[in-house]
Motif scaffolding. Sequence first.
Motif, mmCIF file in Angstrom:
data_model
loop_
_atom_site.group_PDB
_atom_site.id
_atom_site.type_symbol
_atom_site.label_atom_id
_atom_site.label_comp_id
_atom_site.label_asym_id
_atom_site.label_seq_id
_atom_site.Cartn_x
_atom_site.Cartn_y
_atom_site.Cartn_z
ATOM 1 N N THR A 162 -10.214 -8.614 12.470
ATOM 2 C CA THR A 162 -10.032 -7.167 12.332
ATOM 3 C C THR A 162 -8.656 -6.750 12.791
ATOM 4 O O THR A 162 -7.964 -5.996 12.112
ATOM 5 N N ILE A 194 -5.471 -5.174 10.572
ATOM 6 C CA ILE A 194 -4.693 -3.959 10.847
ATOM 7 C C ILE A 194 -3.211 -4.289 10.842
ATOM 8 O O ILE A 194 -2.393 -3.581 10.261
ATOM 9 N N LEU A 221 9.410 0.626 3.081
ATOM 10 C CA LEU A 221 9.424 1.784 2.177
ATOM 11 C C LEU A 221 10.825 2.384 2.111
ATOM 12 O O LEU A 221 11.336 2.703 1.038
ATOM 13 N N LEU A 264 11.641 14.599 4.312
ATOM 14 C CA LEU A 264 10.200 14.750 4.510
ATOM 15 C C LEU A 264 9.481 13.443 4.191
ATOM 16 O O LEU A 264 8.540 13.054 4.877
ATOM 17 N N VAL A 265 9.944 12.761 3.167
ATOM 18 C CA VAL A 265 9.286 11.520 2.761
ATOM 19 C C VAL A 265 9.288 10.521 3.900
ATOM 20 O O VAL A 265 8.253 9.995 4.294
ATOM 21 N N VAL A 281 7.342 11.991 7.261
ATOM 22 C CA VAL A 281 5.878 12.085 7.174
ATOM 23 C C VAL A 281 5.261 10.703 7.022
ATOM 24 O O VAL A 281 4.270 10.383 7.676
ATOM 25 N N TYR A 282 5.884 9.884 6.191
ATOM 26 C CA TYR A 282 5.318 8.547 5.998
ATOM 27 C C TYR A 282 5.329 7.769 7.305
ATOM 28 O O TYR A 282 4.332 7.141 7.675
ATOM 29 N N LEU A 284 2.633 9.030 9.652
ATOM 30 C CA LEU A 284 1.302 8.565 9.253
ATOM 31 C C LEU A 284 1.122 7.098 9.610
ATOM 32 O O LEU A 284 0.091 6.697 10.150
ATOM 33 N N VAL A 327 0.606 6.665 13.339
ATOM 34 C CA VAL A 327 -0.731 7.049 13.803
ATOM 35 C C VAL A 327 -1.748 5.980 13.417
ATOM 36 O O VAL A 327 -2.543 5.513 14.237
ATOM 37 N N LEU A 328 -1.696 5.578 12.161
ATOM 38 C CA LEU A 328 -2.726 4.670 11.661
ATOM 39 C C LEU A 328 -2.547 3.250 12.188
ATOM 40 O O LEU A 328 -3.489 2.462 12.142
ATOM 41 N N ALA A 354 -2.839 3.816 16.807
ATOM 42 C CA ALA A 354 -4.100 4.274 17.407
ATOM 43 C C ALA A 354 -5.153 3.163 17.457
ATOM 44 O O ALA A 354 -5.705 2.904 18.528
ATOM 45 N N PRO A 355 -5.439 2.477 16.357
ATOM 46 C CA PRO A 355 -6.472 1.433 16.476
ATOM 47 C C PRO A 355 -6.040 0.256 17.345
ATOM 48 O O PRO A 355 -6.860 -0.279 18.099
ATOM 49 N N ARG A 362 -7.555 -1.162 21.174
ATOM 50 C CA ARG A 362 -8.011 -2.527 21.361
ATOM 51 C C ARG A 362 -7.445 -3.175 22.602
ATOM 52 O O ARG A 362 -8.087 -4.030 23.208
ATOM 53 N N ARG A 420 -18.509 -5.717 8.063
ATOM 54 C CA ARG A 420 -17.948 -4.795 9.022
ATOM 55 C C ARG A 420 -18.381 -3.374 8.722
ATOM 56 O O ARG A 420 -18.732 -2.607 9.578
ATOM 57 N N HIS A 434 -12.785 3.358 14.147
ATOM 58 C CA HIS A 434 -11.751 2.985 15.098
ATOM 59 C C HIS A 434 -11.423 4.115 16.066
ATOM 60 O O HIS A 434 -10.318 4.158 16.608
ATOM 61 N N MET A 441 -10.859 7.258 15.599
ATOM 62 C CA MET A 441 -9.802 8.206 15.252
ATOM 63 C C MET A 441 -10.350 9.363 14.453
ATOM 64 O O MET A 441 -9.690 9.864 13.550
ATOM 65 N N TRP A 448 2.642 14.521 1.913
ATOM 66 C CA TRP A 448 3.564 13.454 1.511
ATOM 67 C C TRP A 448 3.508 13.235 0.005
ATOM 68 O O TRP A 448 4.539 13.141 -0.657
ATOM 69 N N TRP A 451 5.128 16.109 -1.867
ATOM 70 C CA TRP A 451 6.587 16.101 -1.803
ATOM 71 C C TRP A 451 7.145 14.966 -2.645
ATOM 72 O O TRP A 451 8.176 15.110 -3.296
#
Lengths: 579, 764
Positions: free
Chosen positions: A179, A183, A195, A460-461, A464-465, A468, A471-472, A475-476, A480, B22, B169, B171, B185, B188
């Motif tokens: 897992t 991630i 990106l 902004l691209v 913001v990307y 995100l 965070v993603l 956080a996980p 852990r 899972r 998870h 969140m 996003w 935009w």
Amino acid sequence: MQRVQATTPSGSSPSSRSFPDTHKQSSQPEPIPEHEETNFAEKQDGSTSRWRSWLYLEPSEWDILIASTCLKLLLFPAYRSTDFEVHRNWLAITHTLPISKWYYDTTSEWTLDYPPFFAYFEKLMSIPAYFIDPRIVDLNNLNYDAWSVIAFQRSTVIVTELVLGAVLLRFARGAVDRTTQRIISASLFLHPGFLIVDHIHFQYNGFMFGILLWSILMAREDNKLASGLLFAVLLNFKHIYMYLAPAYFIYLLRSFCLAPSGALLPTRFISLANVVIAVFFVSLGPFLLMGQLPQLLSRLFPFTRGLNHAYWAPNVWALVTAADRVLLKVVKRGALDMMSINETGVASTSRGLVGDTVFAVLPNVKPVHTFIITVAFQTIYLVKLWRAPTYKSFVTALTLCGWTSFMFGWHVHEKAILLVLVPLSLLAADSHAYFRTFMIASVAGVFSLFPLLFTPAETLVKVVYSTLWAVLTFAPLHSRVYEFPKSLPFVIIDGLEKLYLAGFPLLQLLATLFPVLTSRKGGASPSTGTNAEAVNGDEVGSGASALEFLPLMLTSVYCAVGLVWAFLRLSVIYIRQQY
Amino acid sequence: MDESSTYITVEGLSSSSRPSKRLSTTSFSSQTSASGQPSRPLRLKTPLSQVRFPQGSVISHGSGPDILAPVPRKHHTLQASESPHWLGSPTPSASSSRPVSPFSLSGSHTWSESMSRRRLNRQLSFSSLKEQEQSLASPLLSAHNEGRKADSEHAGGMGKRWVRWMHKHGMKHWVVPCAVLASVWVKWSIGLGSYSGQGTPPMYGDYEAQRHWMELTIHLPMREWYKYDLQYWGLDYPPLTAYVSWLCGLIGSWINASWFALDSSRGVENPESKTYMRTTVLISDTVVYIPALYLFVRTWHANRSARTQELALLTLLLQPTLLLIDFGHFQYNSVMLGLTLFALVCFARGHDALGAVSFVLGLGFKQMALYYAPAIGSYLLGKCLYLGSAQGPRHFVRLAVVTTASMLLLFLPFLPPFAPPSAILDPITRIFPFNRGLFEDKVANFWCASDVVLKWRRRLGAKTLVRLATCLTALGFLPGAAGLIYSGWRVRLQPRTVANGDDRKTKTGCNVGKAEAGEPAPTLPLLPYALLTSSMSFFLFSFQVHEKTILLPLLPLTLLLSGVTSNEGSETWEIGMLVSNVALFSMWPLLKRDGLGVSYIAMTLLWNRLVGYNPFRTRPGSVLQYLSLIVHTGCLVLHLLELFFSPPARYPDLFPVLNVLLSTPVFGLVWLWSIRRSVEVSWALGGLGQKQGPSSPTEPKHATTRGENGDLGASVEAPAGIGRESGARAVSLGYAQGRRRLVRPRRSGSISSVLSAGSHRERK
């Protein structure tokens, strides 16, 4: 909750045994099902369906693939740097010219300066390009920007990045803690660095990091010959990966060519040497036979650039240069008049962030200095790696080698931070200390890439990307590995680090609003305010334009602080870690 | 969570496989955590040895009849799960974390065992009834679990998987922010592409029109707005657009005056001004539309699980057609749609006046909102009728005053004290242009499609056509509007109710009359269908329709779609996805002209993946699925033809016309479907209401509902609507399954009511 899964059979390399945390297993009251799972997985492995398992993607993996592809498709019309034209020109060179002229052509200012494998790669891509639109591979059709070439080149980036995706899948499939590895794999595949640098700025890093990770994966699966082979291939795609070569050299020598007792294993050594030489021969052989090697090398290693890039890469030299600027101000005010001022240095500062950096107050740095410092630091890690040649130690040493080069190298480009961030990601979930290092380095590193995209539309691209993604990913992983700081110094460090991270939104706000405010004030600067690429010397400005560089300078210095700190952090962790 | 989840390893028994372990883990563990029910842990903690019996044996020595008894099944017309939930009953949603109804209580131990295992195997623990039934009927099917698991995994979309992953998870508080950020996003990024009329002098396109309005509003006095150089994109939207343009122009010219200089800025195209214009769309969307969507989800789906709400929000946020038109082509539709949505939210919360004002604002922003007017007007009228002879007229007058006042306020600068009386004619003639043609370009409506054969414009005069179009349109929206009014009248509060209300007044001490007016009418669930009927009939039959106006019918359709979570077999799901894809397809000629082809492909793929829709599934199961397969294949074939062949010289418009001919029947179908659904829902609303009337037993229940889950709006009134017909008909419809879950707990205070209350509490 995931811990149930922690028992999937691993790639079973001896080195990765440090992974399985026993406490995780002990928290499971009923271990029975694991057996079944193991059996099942073994059955899978043993059966002929190996290829199917290679090709089989779980729905969530399809999700990531499809979603990321769609998002990248949306970025087709986004800003492109000159690298786009560089690669188009290389398509044209390799398609129209015979191989003997590849490294001599100067039709465009963007001459071919990557190693031969990359040239072969371009040659390969130029074939479909010709069928899509022959004007793409027209050597004299400079700065061609029709929709066909944009769509074609952008899609080649997306397609070749699948190498990265496939390797990351393999990482996840064979991992001990699946897992977590999933991630990490997902976070790497969706890394904002790729990106920004690949899909907007335009390069093929995803593809090449795919090869690097493949090589690392082979090391994890104890197939070190393949690992060496792949790294040699990678070096012949892009020579910047030489930053990582020392770690590879030591690791393969110690753990593959030498027995644990220290005795040389000649067959292994010879096979490895042959493999590497063969790869280099395939790559450089034609040029060697044509006697073009000196020309090729002069293209690959142009030693005519300055210490810093136009936009200072966030490394030690950025801090030193900034210190010099500050000292100059102090000296000018007469506070320290005993110090001598280098006049060319003063001129250098007044020109903003121009290529060649000459210090006004501090002693100047020469390439040999940077080289000595880099080697000295790398030696420390390599000694440690020699003593503990495990997989994990190898990955850490690899990261640190890349990082040292980034920190102290001559004319480092900010894009090179990916060399640090990618292998570091593999370590992210090892412990809280690693995770924290990863987090600081990633935030600072990705932020330091933002100035690559200076156009207002992409702000902004990228922001913001990256948010995100952060965070993603964080956080996980954080949930852990979290451990609270156990003593006062650690509490203080923890607080300072948080404070540092909290500064980034403010910095971004400043960087966004600054051009708007200055353009209102100045009114006369019509063009894009913060073009880092176009500042090559000719745009000499006075006070107003010096202000233009303030956000860039701040970004560079602020990120350098974080990266230097994370570098020291990882060094200490590595040296103190018991393998 | 962790502790409980360790028991899940049970699942490893049943020859489980890699893919979805899972996932199943979570849904199960979250169930356990959600439940405070005593019997549940017991079921889980049974010794493994006992669980490990082969499936067949468990079943055979378990109490047979209990297992094999047929599970009541909804009537097929009501199987689409969205109507019951808007009527207030929680439906089995695949992604919800609430426990399944306690029908295992009476069953034996082993029975529940097999239940739980089946749920685990299936990973979407309690998906559709159909699925449960299948596995009940043939427990041995679990041998094929692996294959079916993969199927059911595919049934859920990416959005569902993502929401689940986020919850798993830890969140869950990040879901909404991340969804909003992601949608920003995407919006935009679409905006990075070209816009309508980019680089096409002298007239450019919609982008230039909007920019031009900003330019002229900041430089001219108000009375000139609707008069200035009408040939070059004269202002033809209602005043609110003009005011907003004025504001945007003011800020823009503060940043850089050359973007909006009068006349000299025509056709300004540079990256900075483009970025600014895109920013204005993004900001207005973020300020108006996103909050409206969020409120909608919180209000209309109030009694669904948090995950379902989040999934609905995600679905609504990324509706591709709207995004491509607003952020690619360049328009401000989301503001008008957002204001309309806000009106819906207000209606559901009982703030009718506020809702009316909001709708008027929507109308004042873009006259297209008129497409919704029949439905909204008749809902409000229906509510006045529902309120009865005492409250009704008062409510009506209040609404009329508020609506007129806000309308007058909007047009104030063009009205007598501030302008000569004739000034009002300028905006009006500009807003309603009856002197243009029957349709523009190629639009997938009745007129354009039938024009291929009938050549309307050659046969009939313009005036006749206008009349004909108006008549047909009125005929088209009549069913929806009449349904709302008639149902409102049929379930009206009888004088007895008022007395009953007085009763309650003495009991609870609150003002009943106010309370009734301050709560949504029971006809509320009809409203989305009526909106769909009316906007679709306008789109199909009215005069002077743009292809972009398909966005208006799409809004209620997407709202309906967002409520469906168990995808397979739901009619709304099939229809909704088909139409939203076809709507996007019908936009193709426009998007192609704008240079947004790649974005079109990307968004189509992304959205279908997000909601988990695949028309090219291996085996279509129903007529609808066959239809959708055929239509989607048609779209694909058309695209491929267009890619490889250029149209013959005689018919340069061949592909757009084929596009129209393919899309129009689908739109016609959804129009008819919406009428059918309104009839069904209105019948379900008031079917037995005639005889019983809103009798007293419902009222206390009503109050409990509110007390129990604290939900406002729709969920409050709707249970009352259902409770009324809790008798024979509900059962005869095979409704018991859904009903029991709602009614029994509240009546008997059984365990499951504790459960649901617990889960509600947990959700907050």
